[in-house]
Design a protein around this motif. Structure first.
Motif, short mmCIF file in Angstrom:
data_model
loop_
_atom_site.label_atom_id
_atom_site.label_comp_id
_atom_site.label_asym_id
_atom_site.label_seq_id
_atom_site.Cartn_x
_atom_site.Cartn_y
_atom_site.Cartn_z
N VAL A 295 52.98 -10.63 44.32
CA VAL A 295 53.01 -9.17 44.33
C VAL A 295 53.00 -8.72 42.88
CG1 VAL A 295 54.20 -7.10 45.09
CG2 VAL A 295 54.33 -9.19 46.47
N LEU A 297 52.73 -5.67 39.85
CA LEU A 297 53.01 -4.29 39.46
C LEU A 297 51.79 -3.69 38.77
CD1 LEU A 297 56.18 -2.88 37.77
CD2 LEU A 297 53.97 -2.45 36.74
N LEU A 353 57.69 -7.20 50.15
CA LEU A 353 57.43 -5.77 49.94
C LEU A 353 58.69 -4.95 50.20
CD1 LEU A 353 53.91 -5.52 51.62
CD2 LEU A 353 54.46 -5.81 49.21
N ILE A 356 60.96 -5.30 47.13
CA ILE A 356 60.57 -4.46 46.00
C ILE A 356 60.84 -3.00 46.30
CG2 ILE A 356 58.61 -3.68 44.62
CD1 ILE A 356 57.44 -6.46 44.85
N CYS A 360 63.07 -0.54 44.01
CA CYS A 360 62.54 0.72 43.47
C CYS A 360 63.42 1.89 43.87
CB CYS A 360 61.11 0.95 43.96
SG CYS A 360 59.89 -0.15 43.21
N LEU A 367 57.45 4.74 44.60
CA LEU A 367 56.28 3.92 44.88
C LEU A 367 55.08 4.82 45.19
CD1 LEU A 367 57.61 0.97 47.07
CD2 LEU A 367 56.30 0.78 44.96
N LEU A 373 51.61 -1.11 43.66
CA LEU A 373 51.68 -2.54 43.91
C LEU A 373 50.33 -3.08 44.35
CD1 LEU A 373 55.02 -2.80 45.93
CD2 LEU A 373 54.70 -3.13 43.47
N GLN A 521 47.56 2.32 48.07
CA GLN A 521 47.95 0.96 47.73
C GLN A 521 46.77 0.04 47.94
OE1 GLN A 521 51.10 0.12 46.49
NE2 GLN A 521 51.07 2.32 46.28
#
Length: 525
Positions: A295, A297, A353, A356, A360, A367, A373, A521
């Motif tokens: 994953v 950033l 996911l 993360i 966040c 996000l 991501l 995304q």
């Protein structure tokens, strides 16, 4: 007395002849004129360091440096495995001097790192290193001797021709071995090949029930490209020569490479967007989640490298805190992967996911607004490696996912359908001229990525990415000095360009890889 007079007369004649020869020598090389100009320059400037000014003046008149020799050294990479480093020596002002050294990413590419193959892989790696050292210290050193280190194209042409000759030699040897193995005498000795095993639950010739399709077996993963032993020497020498040329011309490596690519000094630069690996999954991580590699950033537009790293470090620390406690994402196992990111042992694709998203939320990061991501899927585990399969994959998921093609080892092959970006790595026999040619040929976004095995202290990859004018650079996670030195170099380059007023604003950066709408995304197979 007569003898003494004759001897003194001869000495006068010899001295007069020597003075005449010296005057002729100095006049023929323009020495009196240059000394006069140097003294005039010294008088008009009258600086505090008279002899420093004289030294600088005559340094400009010195003969240009020439390569005197190459030297290959054994070093260890970030994983403690044997690798190589190339050094370039030049003659400058009648003295031999070490100008630069370089080590690049390398990979044997032939054997899987299983317990059964570790011994064979170690032996193979040793063979790669010894062959590369022999290439550098003997034939390549002799072939590049007396060449201009600033003639990058000429040097890389010699390196490429040498590599191709060795490659064809090995192909010829392998061809003869194949012919011998297929000789009639050999075929008579070999037992017949048994028929392939049938899938469980189905007899040979069974076509299944009416109206149903026979299940097609999943093809095996495409074998990695074979790496010619010794090829590591080519890329390392090419980079070392480029660093030498930049040092001679007194410019940073990224400006030197940009001038090579554009055939002139560049007046504006942009720094590639840093894609930071947050979590690493896949087969090398604990857990059953093998089809999700990592994953990544993706920073929002307008952020500086230092801001990106600071945000990613905060996320990494928060992820570690969550992993050490119970969370709604479920129990996970944390370790450090070869990419410098946290290796998470997950059982389901939504687990990393969720992890993360929770981090966040704890940090107040939105996000889809402040942070995006990308999910790097192990597409090679899902599909066959022909154009038809790529076309089907593009038709099925091309609207929501990105198909990226690695152009490092197969730059001359036709572009695959649906590919929206390209991955480029500086490794093995890839020279600086190869990188320039590949990035010039491919339109659209190009990501320069790293391999697991990175030199421990060489930050040249950051200069190369900036000099080539790439859109993105993927250096892995934020653990390990071998990666943080590259991130630190990106920060230094960005600050230097900003101070000089030649940094292109983020709004005018090149082709966007991850779509026009930042809130969407994206997934990168």
């Amino acid at each position: 007395m007569a003898c003494d007079g004759f001897r003194r007369s001869k000495e006068k004649r010899d001295l007069s002849d020597m003075k005449s020869k010296a005057a002729e020598f100095y006049q023929g090389n323009g020495v009196p004129q240059e000394i006069e100009r140097a003294l005039n320059h010294l008088f008009f400037h009258q600086s505090g360091d008279i002899y420093g000014d004289l030294a600088n003046y005559f340094t400009k008149l010195a003969a240009p440096p020439r390569i005197s020799k190459l030297k290959g050294k054994e070093v260890y990479d970030a994983r403690g495995q044997l690798s190589i480093q190339a050094e370039v020596f030049c003659i400058i002002r009648n003295e031999e001097k070490l100008f630069s050294s370089a080590a690049i990413s390398n990979d044997c590419g032939l054997l899987e790192e299983t317990s059964a193959g570790l011994s064979a892989k170690s032996e193979e790696r040793f063979n790669h290193v010894m062959t590369a050292l022999q290439w550098i210290n003997e034939p390549l050193s002799e072939m590049l001797k007396d060449l201009d280190p600033c003639d990058q194209a000429g040097v890389d042409h010699i390196l490429s021709n040498f590599f191709m000759a060795r490659y064809l030699e090995k192909e010829e040897i392998q061809s003869r071995e194949r012919e011998q193995s297929c000789s009639p005498s050999k075929l008579e000795e070999e037992p017949p090949t048994p028929p392939p095993a049938q899938p469980k639950g189905r007899k040979s010739g069974d076509k299944g029930k009416k109206g149903t399709n026979v299940e097609k077996p999943i093809p095996p993963r495409e074998p990695p490209e074979p790496v010619l032993p010794g090829s590591w020497a080519i890329g390392s020498v090419s980079l070392a020569v480029a660093k030498t040329g930049a040092q001679i011309q007194g410019v940073p490596l990224y400006k030197y490479i940009a001038a090579l690519k554009n055939q002139e000094a560049q007046t504006q630069f942009h720094v590639p967007v840093s894609l930071v690996t947050l979590l690493s999954c896949g087969k090398t991580s604990p857990g059953k989640l093998n089809l999700l590699e990592e994953v990544i950033l993706i920073p929002a537009a307008g952020q500086q490298v230092k801001q990106i790293i600071t945000m990613a470090l905060e996320l990494q620390n928060e992820l570690m805190r969550i992993m050490n406690t119970s969370s709604k994402a479920g129990a996970v196992q944390a370790a450090l992967s070869d990419t410098g990111a946290l290796a998470v042992g997950c059982e389901r694709p939504e687990q990393p996911l969720d992890l993360i998203a929770e981090a966040c939320s704890d940090l107040g990061l939105a996000l889809g607004t402040e942070i995006h991501l990308a999910v790097n899927c192990a597409a090679h585990e899902l599909m066959d490696y022909d154009v038809e399969q790529w076309d089907k994959l593009s038709s099925a998921i091309g609207g929501s996912c990105l198909l990226l093609s690695d152009v490092t080892t197969k730059p001359q092959t036709p572009p695959l359908p649906g590919v929206k970006g390209h991955i480029l790595r500086q490794m093995n026999e890839t020279s600086i001229s190869d990188l320039i040619r590949i990035t010039s040929d491919y339109q659209g976004a190009v990501i320069m990525g790293t391999t697991c095995r990175e030199p421990c202290s060489d930050d040249s990859l950051s200069d190369v990415a900036v000099g080539l004018g790439l859109s993105y650079v993927k250096l892995g996670g934020l653990s390990g000095g071998e990666r943080l030195t590259k991130y630190n170099r990106l920060i230094s380059i960005e600050e230097e360009l900003a101070q000089q007023g030649i940094l292109v604003s983020k709004e005018n950066r090149p082709t966007q890889l991850f779509g026009e709408k930042p809130e969407e995304q994206q997934t990168a197979p």
